[in-house]
Design a protein around this motif. Structure first.
Motif, PDB file in Angstrom:
ATOM      1  N   LEU A   9      -2.181   4.814  18.429  1.00  0.00           N
ATOM      2  CA  LEU A   9      -3.218   3.802  18.221  1.00  0.00           C
ATOM      3  C   LEU A   9      -4.403   4.362  17.446  1.00  0.00           C
ATOM      4  O   LEU A   9      -4.933   3.718  16.536  1.00  0.00           O
ATOM      5  CB  LEU A   9      -3.673   3.231  19.568  1.00  0.00           C
ATOM      6  N   THR A  10      -4.808   5.584  17.783  1.00  0.00           N
ATOM      7  CA  THR A  10      -5.922   6.230  17.091  1.00  0.00           C
ATOM      8  C   THR A  10      -5.601   6.449  15.624  1.00  0.00           C
ATOM      9  O   THR A  10      -6.432   6.199  14.744  1.00  0.00           O
ATOM     10  CB  THR A  10      -6.275   7.569  17.770  1.00  0.00           C
ATOM     11  N   THR A  11      -4.387   6.906  15.337  1.00  0.00           N
ATOM     12  CA  THR A  11      -3.970   7.156  13.955  1.00  0.00           C
ATOM     13  C   THR A  11      -4.019   5.876  13.135  1.00  0.00           C
ATOM     14  O   THR A  11      -4.549   5.855  12.023  1.00  0.00           O
ATOM     15  CB  THR A  11      -2.551   7.752  13.919  1.00  0.00           C
ATOM     16  N   ALA A  17      -9.500   2.094   9.080  1.00  0.00           N
ATOM     17  CA  ALA A  17     -10.897   2.391   8.750  1.00  0.00           C
ATOM     18  C   ALA A  17     -11.003   3.056   7.377  1.00  0.00           C
ATOM     19  O   ALA A  17     -11.901   2.727   6.587  1.00  0.00           O
ATOM     20  CB  ALA A  17     -11.518   3.276   9.825  1.00  0.00           C
ATOM     21  N   GLU A  18     -10.092   3.987   7.081  1.00  0.00           N
ATOM     22  CA  GLU A  18     -10.099   4.637   5.760  1.00  0.00           C
ATOM     23  C   GLU A  18      -9.844   3.619   4.659  1.00  0.00           C
ATOM     24  O   GLU A  18     -10.501   3.648   3.617  1.00  0.00           O
ATOM     25  CB  GLU A  18      -9.031   5.731   5.691  1.00  0.00           C
ATOM     26  N   LEU A  19      -8.893   2.721   4.875  1.00  0.00           N
ATOM     27  CA  LEU A  19      -8.594   1.701   3.872  1.00  0.00           C
ATOM     28  C   LEU A  19      -9.789   0.782   3.665  1.00  0.00           C
ATOM     29  O   LEU A  19     -10.139   0.449   2.519  1.00  0.00           O
ATOM     30  CB  LEU A  19      -7.362   0.895   4.295  1.00  0.00           C
ATOM     31  N   ARG A  45      -0.537   9.378   2.289  1.00  0.00           N
ATOM     32  CA  ARG A  45      -0.959  10.046   3.532  1.00  0.00           C
ATOM     33  C   ARG A  45      -0.606   9.200   4.752  1.00  0.00           C
ATOM     34  O   ARG A  45      -0.171   9.725   5.778  1.00  0.00           O
ATOM     35  CB  ARG A  45      -2.466  10.311   3.514  1.00  0.00           C
ATOM     36  N   THR A  46      -0.793   7.898   4.637  1.00  0.00           N
ATOM     37  CA  THR A  46      -0.528   6.997   5.749  1.00  0.00           C
ATOM     38  C   THR A  46       0.954   6.984   6.106  1.00  0.00           C
ATOM     39  O   THR A  46       1.304   6.988   7.288  1.00  0.00           O
ATOM     40  CB  THR A  46      -1.030   5.573   5.421  1.00  0.00           C
ATOM     41  N   ILE A  47       1.807   6.988   5.111  1.00  0.00           N
ATOM     42  CA  ILE A  47       3.246   7.029   5.373  1.00  0.00           C
ATOM     43  C   ILE A  47       3.591   8.275   6.179  1.00  0.00           C
ATOM     44  O   ILE A  47       4.314   8.200   7.181  1.00  0.00           O
ATOM     45  CB  ILE A  47       4.051   6.983   4.058  1.00  0.00           C
ATOM     46  N   ALA A  48       3.069   9.419   5.753  1.00  0.00           N
ATOM     47  CA  ALA A  48       3.347  10.674   6.460  1.00  0.00           C
ATOM     48  C   ALA A  48       2.812  10.628   7.890  1.00  0.00           C
ATOM     49  O   ALA A  48       3.493  11.046   8.834  1.00  0.00           O
ATOM     50  CB  ALA A  48       2.743  11.844   5.695  1.00  0.00           C
ATOM     51  N   GLU A  56       9.807   7.286  12.630  1.00  0.00           N
ATOM     52  CA  GLU A  56      10.402   7.187  11.294  1.00  0.00           C
ATOM     53  C   GLU A  56      10.605   5.748  10.847  1.00  0.00           C
ATOM     54  O   GLU A  56      10.392   5.423   9.682  1.00  0.00           O
ATOM     55  CB  GLU A  56      11.742   7.919  11.260  1.00  0.00           C
ATOM     56  N   VAL A  57      11.019   4.899  11.756  1.00  0.00           N
ATOM     57  CA  VAL A  57      11.294   3.509  11.389  1.00  0.00           C
ATOM     58  C   VAL A  57      10.029   2.835  10.865  1.00  0.00           C
ATOM     59  O   VAL A  57      10.045   2.214   9.798  1.00  0.00           O
ATOM     60  CB  VAL A  57      11.869   2.730  12.597  1.00  0.00           C
ATOM     61  N   ASP A  58       8.931   2.971  11.600  1.00  0.00           N
ATOM     62  CA  ASP A  58       7.680   2.345  11.164  1.00  0.00           C
ATOM     63  C   ASP A  58       7.145   3.002   9.894  1.00  0.00           C
ATOM     64  O   ASP A  58       6.576   2.323   9.040  1.00  0.00           O
ATOM     65  CB  ASP A  58       6.641   2.394  12.284  1.00  0.00           C
ATOM     66  N   GLY A  59       7.308   4.305   9.758  1.00  0.00           N
ATOM     67  CA  GLY A  59       6.890   4.999   8.537  1.00  0.00           C
ATOM     68  C   GLY A  59       7.650   4.498   7.324  1.00  0.00           C
ATOM     69  O   GLY A  59       7.067   4.221   6.276  1.00  0.00           O
ATOM     70  N   HIS A  60       8.971   4.355   7.473  1.00  0.00           N
ATOM     71  CA  HIS A  60       9.792   3.862   6.359  1.00  0.00           C
ATOM     72  C   HIS A  60       9.509   2.397   6.058  1.00  0.00           C
ATOM     73  O   HIS A  60       9.516   1.985   4.902  1.00  0.00           O
ATOM     74  CB  HIS A  60      11.276   4.070   6.652  1.00  0.00           C
ATOM     75  N   THR A  61       9.264   1.627   7.102  1.00  0.00           N
ATOM     76  CA  THR A  61       8.925   0.216   6.903  1.00  0.00           C
ATOM     77  C   THR A  61       7.639   0.086   6.091  1.00  0.00           C
ATOM     78  O   THR A  61       7.557  -0.701   5.149  1.00  0.00           O
ATOM     79  CB  THR A  61       8.774  -0.511   8.258  1.00  0.00           C
TER      80      THR A  61
END
Length: 105
Positions: A9-11, A17-19, A45-48, A56-61
């Motif tokens: 959640l923090t990430t 916030a960065e966006l 950076r966000t993907i990583a 991985e699923v949410d990162g790839h999505t």
């Protein structure tokens, strides 16, 4: 290894916030070309981060998200549409994770 829900959640909140900060900076300096480049770096950076903390699923999505075509001649409007293209899925993911971590679920 179970993923820490608070870290997830923090990430996501940090990335939103960065966006938002990138969008605000671009709206102030009116340099949409530089803003678009900053958003592209932010997306990488966000993907990583999503892949490492959420999964991985949410990162790839998130990696597969592509902005749609734009038919305006307003570069600032096109930029804000780009920001929303990435912001909306992050907010939805945040809501989904927050609901799944609530005591009543």
């Amino acid at each position: 290894m179970p993923l820490d829900r608070a870290t997830q959640l923090t990430t996501i909140r940090q990335q939103i916030a960065e966006l938002d900060a990138l969008a605000q900076q671009t709206c102030q300096d009116l340099n949409t070309v530089a803003g678009t480049e900053r958003v592209a770096k932010w997306k990488s950076r966000t993907i990583a981060l999503l892949t490492a903390t959420v999964g991985e699923v949410d990162g790839h999505t998130f990696a597969r998200i592509q902005p749609g075509p734009s038919f305006t001649n307003d570069l600032l409007e096109e930029f804000t549409d780009l920001v929303e293209c990435y912001r909306t899925p992050l907010v939805r993911l945040l809501d989904k994770l927050a609901r799944s971590s609530s005591p009543g679920s």
